[in-house]
Design a protein around this motif. Structure first.
Motif, PDB file in Angstrom:
ATOM      1  N   ARG A  91       0.828  -1.194   0.000  1.00  0.00           N
ATOM      2  CA  ARG A  91       0.000   0.000   0.000  1.00  0.00           C
ATOM      3  C   ARG A  91       0.871   1.256   0.000  1.00  0.00           C
ATOM      4  O   ARG A  91       1.918   1.301   0.643  1.00  0.00           O
ATOM      5  N   ASP A  92       0.446   2.287  -0.734  1.00  0.00           N
ATOM      6  CA  ASP A  92       1.118   3.580  -0.672  1.00  0.00           C
ATOM      7  C   ASP A  92       1.086   4.107   0.762  1.00  0.00           C
ATOM      8  O   ASP A  92       0.121   3.890   1.496  1.00  0.00           O
ATOM      9  N   THR A  93       2.157   4.818   1.130  1.00  0.00           N
ATOM     10  CA  THR A  93       2.244   5.395   2.471  1.00  0.00           C
ATOM     11  C   THR A  93       2.634   6.860   2.365  1.00  0.00           C
ATOM     12  O   THR A  93       3.532   7.221   1.591  1.00  0.00           O
ATOM     13  N   ILE A  94       1.964   7.682   3.141  1.00  0.00           N
ATOM     14  CA  ILE A  94       2.344   9.085   3.272  1.00  0.00           C
ATOM     15  C   ILE A  94       2.858   9.301   4.689  1.00  0.00           C
ATOM     16  O   ILE A  94       2.176   8.984   5.665  1.00  0.00           O
ATOM     17  N   LEU A  95       4.084   9.819   4.800  1.00  0.00           N
ATOM     18  CA  LEU A  95       4.654  10.192   6.086  1.00  0.00           C
ATOM     19  C   LEU A  95       4.547  11.707   6.227  1.00  0.00           C
ATOM     20  O   LEU A  95       4.914  12.456   5.311  1.00  0.00           O
ATOM     21  N   THR A  96       4.052  12.170   7.360  1.00  0.00           N
ATOM     22  CA  THR A  96       4.001  13.605   7.614  1.00  0.00           C
ATOM     23  C   THR A  96       5.044  13.992   8.658  1.00  0.00           C
ATOM     24  O   THR A  96       5.386  13.195   9.543  1.00  0.00           O
ATOM     25  N   GLY A  97       5.526  15.210   8.554  1.00  0.00           N
ATOM     26  CA  GLY A  97       6.537  15.728   9.468  1.00  0.00           C
ATOM     27  C   GLY A  97       7.298  16.834   8.770  1.00  0.00           C
ATOM     28  O   GLY A  97       6.837  17.395   7.768  1.00  0.00           O
ATOM     29  N   HIS A  98       8.475  17.160   9.274  1.00  0.00           N
ATOM     30  CA  HIS A  98       9.369  18.096   8.586  1.00  0.00           C
ATOM     31  C   HIS A  98      10.219  17.270   7.626  1.00  0.00           C
ATOM     32  O   HIS A  98      11.213  16.662   8.030  1.00  0.00           O
ATOM     33  N   VAL A  99       9.834  17.225   6.362  1.00  0.00           N
ATOM     34  CA  VAL A  99      10.502  16.381   5.371  1.00  0.00           C
ATOM     35  C   VAL A  99      11.634  17.180   4.733  1.00  0.00           C
ATOM     36  O   VAL A  99      11.400  18.181   4.046  1.00  0.00           O
ATOM     37  N   LEU A 100      12.875  16.737   4.964  1.00  0.00           N
ATOM     38  CA  LEU A 100      14.055  17.455   4.493  1.00  0.00           C
ATOM     39  C   LEU A 100      14.545  16.861   3.176  1.00  0.00           C
ATOM     40  O   LEU A 100      14.859  15.677   3.091  1.00  0.00           O
ATOM     41  N   SER A 101      14.638  17.700   2.167  1.00  0.00           N
ATOM     42  CA  SER A 101      15.241  17.304   0.899  1.00  0.00           C
ATOM     43  C   SER A 101      16.196  18.397   0.451  1.00  0.00           C
ATOM     44  O   SER A 101      16.136  19.540   0.923  1.00  0.00           O
ATOM     45  N   PHE A 102      17.090  18.046  -0.462  1.00  0.00           N
ATOM     46  CA  PHE A 102      18.082  18.992  -0.961  1.00  0.00           C
ATOM     47  C   PHE A 102      17.952  19.104  -2.472  1.00  0.00           C
ATOM     48  O   PHE A 102      17.862  18.089  -3.172  1.00  0.00           O
ATOM     49  N   HIS A 103      17.963  20.337  -2.976  1.00  0.00           N
ATOM     50  CA  HIS A 103      17.965  20.543  -4.421  1.00  0.00           C
ATOM     51  C   HIS A 103      19.314  21.034  -4.922  1.00  0.00           C
ATOM     52  O   HIS A 103      19.510  21.234  -6.124  1.00  0.00           O
ATOM     53  N   ALA A 104      20.269  21.236  -4.002  1.00  0.00           N
ATOM     54  CA  ALA A 104      21.636  21.615  -4.340  1.00  0.00           C
ATOM     55  C   ALA A 104      22.546  21.143  -3.224  1.00  0.00           C
ATOM     56  O   ALA A 104      22.091  20.804  -2.127  1.00  0.00           O
ATOM     57  N   ASN A 105      23.833  21.103  -3.508  1.00  0.00           N
ATOM     58  CA  ASN A 105      24.826  20.687  -2.528  1.00  0.00           C
ATOM     59  C   ASN A 105      25.104  21.844  -1.562  1.00  0.00           C
ATOM     60  O   ASN A 105      25.665  22.865  -1.959  1.00  0.00           O
ATOM     61  N   PRO A 106      24.725  21.725  -0.288  1.00  0.00           N
ATOM     62  CA  PRO A 106      24.911  22.842   0.644  1.00  0.00           C
ATOM     63  C   PRO A 106      26.361  23.076   1.037  1.00  0.00           C
ATOM     64  O   PRO A 106      26.664  24.096   1.666  1.00  0.00           O
ATOM     65  N   LEU A 107      27.259  22.179   0.669  1.00  0.00           N
ATOM     66  CA  LEU A 107      28.677  22.403   0.938  1.00  0.00           C
ATOM     67  C   LEU A 107      29.281  23.388  -0.060  1.00  0.00           C
ATOM     68  O   LEU A 107      30.315  24.013   0.224  1.00  0.00           O
ATOM     69  N   THR A 108      28.654  23.521  -1.224  1.00  0.00           N
ATOM     70  CA  THR A 108      29.190  24.389  -2.268  1.00  0.00           C
ATOM     71  C   THR A 108      28.209  25.468  -2.697  1.00  0.00           C
ATOM     72  O   THR A 108      28.503  26.245  -3.607  1.00  0.00           O
ATOM     73  N   ASN A 109      27.049  25.500  -2.058  1.00  0.00           N
ATOM     74  CA  ASN A 109      26.029  26.501  -2.318  1.00  0.00           C
ATOM     75  C   ASN A 109      25.544  27.044  -0.980  1.00  0.00           C
ATOM     76  O   ASN A 109      25.827  26.455   0.064  1.00  0.00           O
ATOM     77  N   PRO A 110      24.807  28.179  -0.977  1.00  0.00           N
ATOM     78  CA  PRO A 110      24.262  28.671   0.292  1.00  0.00           C
ATOM     79  C   PRO A 110      23.501  27.569   1.023  1.00  0.00           C
ATOM     80  O   PRO A 110      22.596  26.944   0.463  1.00  0.00           O
ATOM     81  N   ALA A 111      23.886  27.300   2.264  1.00  0.00           N
ATOM     82  CA  ALA A 111      23.451  26.077   2.951  1.00  0.00           C
ATOM     83  C   ALA A 111      21.943  25.993   3.115  1.00  0.00           C
ATOM     84  O   ALA A 111      21.303  25.034   2.661  1.00  0.00           O
ATOM     85  N   ALA A 112      21.359  26.955   3.796  1.00  0.00           N
ATOM     86  CA  ALA A 112      19.928  26.871   4.083  1.00  0.00           C
ATOM     87  C   ALA A 112      19.093  26.902   2.811  1.00  0.00           C
ATOM     88  O   ALA A 112      18.085  26.200   2.699  1.00  0.00           O
ATOM     89  N   GLN A 113      19.530  27.687   1.818  1.00  0.00           N
ATOM     90  CA  GLN A 113      18.775  27.780   0.571  1.00  0.00           C
ATOM     91  C   GLN A 113      18.879  26.533  -0.287  1.00  0.00           C
ATOM     92  O   GLN A 113      18.122  26.366  -1.246  1.00  0.00           O
ATOM     93  N   SER A 114      19.818  25.645   0.019  1.00  0.00           N
ATOM     94  CA  SER A 114      19.967  24.401  -0.740  1.00  0.00           C
ATOM     95  C   SER A 114      18.984  23.331  -0.300  1.00  0.00           C
ATOM     96  O   SER A 114      18.849  22.297  -0.954  1.00  0.00           O
TER      97      SER A 114
END
Length: 433
Positions: free
Chosen positions: A3-26
């Protein structure tokens, strides 16, 4: 069909590498993530995901952080039972603790118990992928992969090869190192979620002939990773110079035997010469930062700011059992502290990336693990951001998500691990007997 599952919470994903880009904005924080057939289907607003999957089971973790499972890019599972052994430098530690314990894994039944114990301990700390050295006994590789496969884990490991400067009962030969490793590649590499890693322990315990044999094996199996140790302690570097007097430096020992490429993983890499740093960056090899081990054994301070400025690829690791913890949270905390000592203040997003996406990139598995993005495998850890009274009282004063997360990075342990999912399935992380 699951069955499909949806997890709720603060889901953290990255769209850029925060080591080489502005950290929080990544980074991006979403309300929920949809899991389908063991993979990430989508993340975003809960109402949007429920509309896309109206029959999905909703698993609520409101107020908790949901992120990719932790990736430990350098460990020694055979050293589980001797973790936190007292007071030694590297060579003493190997001779007094490591080698005697690794001898015990000549018994396949003991090796199987240690592999089970190690994986259950690390899962209890939120680690869903490990790259491990085994021992020189092929059965130790079988034990690790058997236990990892039973848990559905993505895992990488290899037989530790060494033909000198170690007890006879642990030494193989150039021929047996090649042939044993080749047989293990045929048996395990690419089976389910398992990957073989060609594994010379480090230059001092391999002859030139053995390093040549392993270089030839890697050339024949270039999709494998290769792991070893590099420039961990000053006296080790001097020893390598004596053993390989014609080499330009420590890294050149590996390179001259065909053991340097973008799929190489070099543990520690603290005391690097300028030629080595330039060549490592050029090759695309990964440096695996082992902060608790580096401090516990007194090896030195890995200068992450300097390494990032050089363009190095970096992963993070416990280095169990030279490292003093099974926890990647503790490892992130140590990485923060050591970075402070070398003049770099790592942002919480950067620390979490080091334990997830950076490790996946080092292993060339970023298309499978290390982030929450559509199509990736749903290896996830759910962190309770108020798991102890000390953390909870600091969390209560947080003004944003990063202030809420940072106390758990710095003070969290296995009590912060609310749940672990491997390929979308909740795992029981109770310790093995």
């Amino acid at each position: 069909m699951p069955r499909d599952t949806i997890l709720t919470g603060h889901v953290l994903s990255f769209h850029a590498n925060p080591l080489t880009n502005p950290a929080a904005q990544s980074a991006r924080i979403s309300e929920a993530v949809l899991i389908r057939d063991g993979h990430i289907a989508a993340s975003g607003a809960i109402d949007d995901l429920r509309a896309a999957a109206p029959d999905a089971q909703v698993d609520r973790h409101d107020g908790h952080l949901i992120c990719a499972g932790f990736i430990d890019a350098h460990a020694h599972y055979p050293q589980t039972a001797i973790i936190a052994s007292w007071g030694k430098r590297l060579i003493d530690w190997l001779n007094d603790y490591t080698f005697p314990e690794e001898m015990r894994l000549s018994d396949p039944a003991y090796g199987a118990r240690i592999a089970e114990r190690y994986l259950d301990l690390t899962l209890a700390h939120g680690t869903t992928t490990t790259v491990s050295f085994c021992t020189s006994h092929p059965a130790s590789v079988d034990a690790f992969f058997t236990a990892a496969r039973a848990r559905g884990l993505r895992a990488a490991a290899g037989k530790t090869c060494m033909d000198r400067n170690a007890p006879p009962g642990l030494c193989d030969s150039a021929r047996s190192a090649h042939d044993d490793s080749a047989a293990l590649i045929a048996r395990w590499h690419g089976v389910d979620r398992l990957s073989y890693v060609i594994t010379p322990r480090f230059a001092p315990t391999s002859s030139a002939e053995q390093l040549d044999a392993l270089g030839a094996l890697w050339a024949a199996h270039p999709d494998c990773l290769m792991q070893t140790h590099l420039c961990e302690q000053i006296e080790e570097i001097a020893w390598v110079k004596r053993l390989f007097p014609k080499a330009r430096d420590y890294l050149d020992v590996y390179e001259s035997h065909g053991l340097l490429s973008e799929r190489a993983l070099f543990g520690h890499a603290i005391h690097l010469a300028p030629r080595e740093t330039a060549r490592l960056a050029e090759s695309g090899a990964a440096l695996i930062h082992c902060p608790t081990s580096n401090s516990f054994i007194g090896s030195g301070l890995f200068d992450i700011g300097q390494r990032l400025s050089e363009g190095q690829r970096i992963g993070l690791a416990t280095d169990t059992g030279g490292g003093s913890s099974f926890s990647m949270l503790r490892t992130m905390a140590a990485a923060y502290e050591i970075a402070q000592l070398t003049g770099t203040a790592l942002h919480p997003a950067q620390l979490l990336w080091l334990a997830t996406g950076a490790g996946a990139a080092a292993l060339h598995m970023q298309d499978r693990i290390g982030n929450i993005a559509p199509g990736l495998e749903a290896d996830l850890v759910i962190l309770d951001l108020a798991s102890t009274p000390a953390i909870a009282q600091r969390h209560a004063r947080a003004d944003d998500i990063w202030e809420a997360v940072f106390p758990t990075i710095m003070m969290g342990d296995d009590r912060a691990i609310r749940a672990v999912l491997v390929a979308g399935e909740h795992l029981n992380t109770a310790l093995a007997a």
